[in-house]
Enzyme design. Structure first.
Site, PDB file in Angstrom:
ATOM      1  N   HIS A 181       0.847  -1.211   0.000  1.00  0.00           N
ATOM      2  CA  HIS A 181       0.000   0.000   0.000  1.00  0.00           C
ATOM      3  C   HIS A 181       0.876   1.253   0.000  1.00  0.00           C
ATOM      4  O   HIS A 181       0.638   2.203  -0.756  1.00  0.00           O
ATOM      5  CB  HIS A 181      -0.865   0.063   1.274  1.00  0.00           C
ATOM      6  CG  HIS A 181      -1.930  -0.984   1.365  1.00  0.00           C
ATOM      7  ND1 HIS A 181      -2.069  -1.819   2.452  1.00  0.00           N
ATOM      8  CD2 HIS A 181      -2.929  -1.315   0.510  1.00  0.00           C
ATOM      9  CE1 HIS A 181      -3.106  -2.616   2.260  1.00  0.00           C
ATOM     10  NE2 HIS A 181      -3.644  -2.342   1.096  1.00  0.00           N
ATOM     11  N   LYS A 219     -15.700  -6.755   5.853  1.00  0.00           N
ATOM     12  CA  LYS A 219     -14.886  -7.673   6.663  1.00  0.00           C
ATOM     13  C   LYS A 219     -14.731  -7.015   8.032  1.00  0.00           C
ATOM     14  O   LYS A 219     -14.542  -5.813   8.118  1.00  0.00           O
ATOM     15  CB  LYS A 219     -13.496  -7.867   6.042  1.00  0.00           C
ATOM     16  CG  LYS A 219     -13.492  -7.814   4.531  1.00  0.00           C
ATOM     17  CD  LYS A 219     -12.125  -7.391   3.976  1.00  0.00           C
ATOM     18  CE  LYS A 219     -12.231  -6.946   2.538  1.00  0.00           C
ATOM     19  NZ  LYS A 219     -11.030  -6.405   1.961  1.00  0.00           N
ATOM     20  N   SER A 229      -3.031  -7.682   3.175  1.00  0.00           N
ATOM     21  CA  SER A 229      -3.294  -7.448   4.598  1.00  0.00           C
ATOM     22  C   SER A 229      -3.750  -8.743   5.268  1.00  0.00           C
ATOM     23  O   SER A 229      -3.358  -9.040   6.398  1.00  0.00           O
ATOM     24  CB  SER A 229      -4.382  -6.384   4.772  1.00  0.00           C
ATOM     25  OG  SER A 229      -3.959  -5.159   4.227  1.00  0.00           O
TER      26      SER A 229
HETATM   27  O1  PNS Z   1      -8.602  -2.393   0.493  1.00  0.00           O
HETATM   28  P1  PNS Z   1      -9.846  -2.918  -0.148  1.00  0.00           P
HETATM   29  O2  PNS Z   1     -10.635  -3.760   0.831  1.00  0.00           O
HETATM   30  O3  PNS Z   1      -9.582  -3.607  -1.451  1.00  0.00           O
HETATM   31  O4  PNS Z   1     -10.742  -1.616  -0.493  1.00  0.00           O
HETATM   32  C1  PNS Z   1     -11.991  -1.741  -1.121  1.00  0.00           C
HETATM   33  C2  PNS Z   1     -12.723  -0.389  -1.168  1.00  0.00           C
HETATM   34  C3  PNS Z   1     -12.853   0.229   0.204  1.00  0.00           C
HETATM   35  C4  PNS Z   1     -11.969   0.546  -2.070  1.00  0.00           C
HETATM   36  C5  PNS Z   1     -14.129  -0.698  -1.785  1.00  0.00           C
HETATM   37  O5  PNS Z   1     -14.725  -1.712  -1.043  1.00  0.00           O
HETATM   38  C6  PNS Z   1     -15.038   0.506  -1.819  1.00  0.00           C
HETATM   39  O6  PNS Z   1     -14.840   1.423  -2.578  1.00  0.00           O
HETATM   40  N1  PNS Z   1     -16.085   0.501  -0.952  1.00  0.00           N
HETATM   41  C7  PNS Z   1     -17.043   1.564  -0.854  1.00  0.00           C
HETATM   42  C8  PNS Z   1     -18.441   1.085  -1.245  1.00  0.00           C
HETATM   43  C9  PNS Z   1     -18.747   1.397  -2.685  1.00  0.00           C
HETATM   44  O7  PNS Z   1     -18.584   2.504  -3.164  1.00  0.00           O
HETATM   45  N2  PNS Z   1     -19.218   0.361  -3.419  1.00  0.00           N
HETATM   46  C10 PNS Z   1     -19.620   0.482  -4.802  1.00  0.00           C
HETATM   47  C11 PNS Z   1     -18.430   0.649  -5.716  1.00  0.00           C
HETATM   48  S1  PNS Z   1     -18.104  -0.765  -6.609  1.00  0.00           S
END
Ligand code: PNS
Length: 160
Positions: free
Chosen positions: A17, A41, A128
């Site tokens: 990251h 999660k 992670s």
């Molecule tokens: O580190 P990660 O778990 O891969 O991050 C994922 C993240 C937080 C970027 C993704 O889950 C996200 O953007 N969540 C917000 C909810 C959202 O906007 N969902 C619709 C878009 S596809």
């Protein structure tokens, strides 16, 4: 002013990251690192802990803002005044889900573009979840995560 948004769960932040954010910070004047407050999660570290670990691991950079969000990423991007989302790609296996998210975000917010940074090969295996699993069973995670994260993982699992 060109700004980028690096979103994630960061539970905890890894050197992968940090590398993606570092490289993003060379190409944009302002980089907003946004920690999702309540990832689906169950997070090991609180929002405040994850933000603190990122602030520490990125303290050598001057154009970083650490923030948090709940709900849709596109809503946060609008509030933050950012039109580019930058995500890291480790392998082809990441691509399918990342592409779906990029397309969904573009459909929800036309004009919001997603750009991908390929992970350094040294961090291609790093996640992670794996770091937490290794630390949970007493394995060494030094060199894979910022020092403060390694210490926090040790303390968390020593505490049971
Ligand atoms: O580190 P990660 O778990 O891969 O991050 C994922 C993240 C937080 C970027 C993704 O889950 C996200 O953007 N969540 C917000 C909810 C959202 O906007 N969902 C619709 C878009 S596809």
């Amino acid at each position: 002013m060109t700004a980028a948004l690096c979103p994630g769960s960061f539970d905890p932040p890894t050197n992968g990251h940090i590398d993606v954010i570092e490289r993003t910070s060379r190409h944009f004047q302002r980089v907003v690192v946004a920690v999702i407050a309540n990832p689906s999660k169950h997070p090991l570290f609180s929002l405040a802990e994850r933000q603190e670990m990122l602030a520490d691991g990125l303290s050598h950079l001057t154009n970083i803002e650490i923030d948090s969000f709940d709900g849709l990423l596109v809503d946060f991007a609008r509030r933050a005044g950012v039109t580019v989302v930058v995500k890291g790609l480790r392998a082809v296996s990441d691509f399918e889900y990342e592409l779906q998210m990029a397309e969904m975000n573009a459909a929800l917010a036309p004009g919001l573009d997603t750009m991908f940074v390929t992970a350094k090969p040294a961090w291609a295996f790093l996640s992670s979840s794996l770091v937490k699993e290794v630390a949970r069973f007493g394995g060494a995670v030094e060199g894979l995560v910022p020092e403060r994260v390694a210490t926090a993982l040790k303390e968390r699992f020593a505490a049971g």
